[in-house]
Design an enzyme around this catalytic site. Structure first.
Site, PDB file in Angstrom:
ATOM      1  N   SER A  18       0.873  -1.163   0.000  1.00 28.64           N
ATOM      2  CA  SER A  18       0.000   0.000   0.000  1.00 28.64           C
ATOM      3  C   SER A  18       0.917   1.222   0.000  1.00 28.64           C
ATOM      4  CB  SER A  18      -0.925  -0.073   1.212  1.00 28.64           C
ATOM      5  OG  SER A  18      -1.913   0.920   1.142  1.00 28.64           O
ATOM      6  N   HIS A  45      -2.735  -1.226  -3.303  1.00 28.33           N
ATOM      7  CA  HIS A  45      -3.847  -0.295  -3.097  1.00 28.33           C
ATOM      8  C   HIS A  45      -3.563   0.973  -3.893  1.00 28.33           C
ATOM      9  CE1 HIS A  45      -4.345  -2.141   1.163  1.00 28.33           C
ATOM     10  NE2 HIS A  45      -4.822  -2.922   0.225  1.00 28.33           N
ATOM     11  N   ASP A 139      -4.327  -4.434   6.066  1.00 30.67           N
ATOM     12  CA  ASP A 139      -4.622  -5.421   5.027  1.00 30.67           C
ATOM     13  C   ASP A 139      -3.408  -6.339   4.872  1.00 30.67           C
ATOM     14  OD1 ASP A 139      -6.102  -6.676   3.084  1.00 30.67           O
ATOM     15  OD2 ASP A 139      -5.631  -5.246   1.501  1.00 30.67           O
TER      16      ASP A 139
END
Lengths: 194, 271
Positions: A18, A45, A139
């Site tokens: 991310s 992401h 995540d």
């Protein structure tokens, strides 16, 4: 990190990241062997869909490997770097094809790293490697637990080197067996898998 | 809860044999994930108890179908798609005396209202019928009412502008108690009906068929069935629009269609 202890035989590596992960990936790509006998699946992401074609172009410019956005039902082939499309979760079918899923966000994310780690672990088991890079949420942590339960190899970026340490750190809090990876070790780690 | 492959096949067989819902053509990885998600949400301690509930409780089946199928949608999702509709398709539709549009897998209806707004702004809504179908009666009830959480309006309003909207988005609804209701002028030209792409036949002829992010859940065989169903339901020179990661290319009927605009998943039937 004992990367020379990792033998070949892996068929797929899923890299999740991310905020702060793109640079790590871009720096590693030129040193990854282009004709590796494993598939590389990248789940990052992104803020919006328009970023994605930019990302694919950027990654393409760093390697001789084929870099492409995942198409639904596409067979997973070695030597190819697959990028998760924006706004879809990426799952792996038993026949080693990708399937896409536009359902609810997981950890406020779509694609979610958890979803791909879990799904790939069920299919590839001990021939899967999972790499979790920098990021600002949690995540990936749950997916790594599942990957570990299926005997996948796990590597997590050293939080001290991560622009956003929260994601690697929350994974380290819950995952049992993992390697700690310095950003400059990523390419060597992947080359040693196949 | 983790569901094993053979357990998943038991559930697929149960739903078919006992209730007539055929999920056998669904891609297994996401189907498995949906069942696991549902078992987790409803806190079943074991697979056996989950399966028992499904077998014994016909009321619970409604929830199963509702949760197994993906109903995530939004207004003007992928705004560039609606820009393309506006620029490339509406001018063609404007030349027809009467327009029939099929939205297949419309879920809670946000796409139908988006389409209606587009048609309204092009002054075409009065001569259009929008057939909005889904496998799932519960989400169609939501669609019929046109009531959505007000919290989503900021996003939808941005999408509307990005989709080339020229008006004031807030004029299309009235807000109250944290919800908004879309104007009934928009739904007056909509027909809501259950339709199962797996088992039901064609029911009309259309100039436009829109089915976005439904086929990704189907295996190749079922996708082919649906492509034939759409082909049989589409007028010559009609348009088919799919989701941003779906394609007609490998359907075996790609020679009957041409891509309308590169980068958009819209095809026109040419033979």
């Amino acid at each position: 990190m004992a990367e020379d202890l990792i033998g070949p035989g892996y068929q797929c590596v899923v890299i999740g990241g991310s905020a702060g992960s793109i640079k790590v990936l871009i720096d590693a790509l030129p040193a990854i062997t282009p004709h590796l006998r494993l598939a590389i699946v990248v789940v990052l992401h992104r803020k919006n869909a328009a970023d994605n074609s930019l990302l694919v172009h950027l990654l393409r410019s760093k390697t001789l490997m084929l870099v492409k956005e995942i198409e639904e039902k596409e067979p997973i082939c070695s030597g190819i770097c697959y990028i998760a499309p924006p706004d879809y979760h990426v799952l792996v079918e038993k026949d080693r094809t990708f399937s896409l899923d536009a359902s609810e966000k997981v950890n406020f994310s779509r694609p979610s790293i958890d979803v791909t780690f879990e799904s790939a672990a069920v299919v590839y088991g001990a021939s899967l490697a999972c790499v979790l890079l920098s990021g600002a949420n949690s995540d990936g942590a749950h997916g790594l637990i599942m990957a570990g339960a299926h005997n996948a190899l796990i590597a997590i970026q050293d939080p001290a080197t991560a622009e956003m340490p929260a994601m690697p750190r929350s994974a380290m809090n819950v995952v049992e067996n993992y390697h700690i990876l310095q950003p400059e070790q990523l390419a060597g780690f992947i080359n040693n898998l196949a | 809860m983790q569901i094993a492959d053979e357990e998943l096949e038991l559930l697929v067989a149960d739903l078919h044999d006992r209730y007539g819902y055929d999920f056998s053509g669904y891609a297994r990885a996401s189907l498995k994930r949906r069942f696991e998600r549902l078992a987790g949400l409803d806190k079943f301690p074991s697979f056996a108890e989950f399966r028992y509930k499904i077998l014994k409780d016909p009321v619970y089946i409604k929830r199963v179908v509702e949760e197994i199928t993906v109903n995530v949608t939004e207004m003007f999702r992928d705004p560039h798609f609606y820009l393309a509709l506006r620029a490339e398709i509406l001018p063609v539709l404007a030349t027809y005396p009467f327009i029939r549009i099929w939205l297949a897998g419309v879920a809670s209806g946000e796409e139908a209202y988006s389409m209606a707004i587009l048609l309204y702004e092009a002054n075409l809504l009065h001569k259009t019928l929008i057939y909005a179908t889904d496998i799932n009666p519960a989400v169609l009830d939501v669609a019929r009412k046109g009531i959505y959480p007000a919290a989503k309006m900021k996003q939808y309003s941005e999408n509307y502008l990005a989709a080339g909207g020229k008006g004031d988005f807030s004029e299309y609804y009235t807000a109250r108690y944290g919800y908004i209701k879309l104007n009934e002028e928009l739904s007056r030209r909509m027909i809501f009906s259950t339709h199962n792409l797996v088992s039901d036949a064609t029911f009309n002829e259309f100039q436009v068929i829109i089915c976005r992010n439904v086929l990704i859940y189907f295996d190749k065989t079922l996708q082919d069935r649906v492509f034939h169903l759409f082909n049989d339901s589409l007028d010559i020179f009609g348009f088919i629009a799919l989701g941003s990661k779906e394609t007609l290319k490998f359907s075996g009927m790609s020679d009957k269609y041409k891509v309308l605009k590169s980068g958009e998943k819209i095809w026109r039937k040419i033979s």
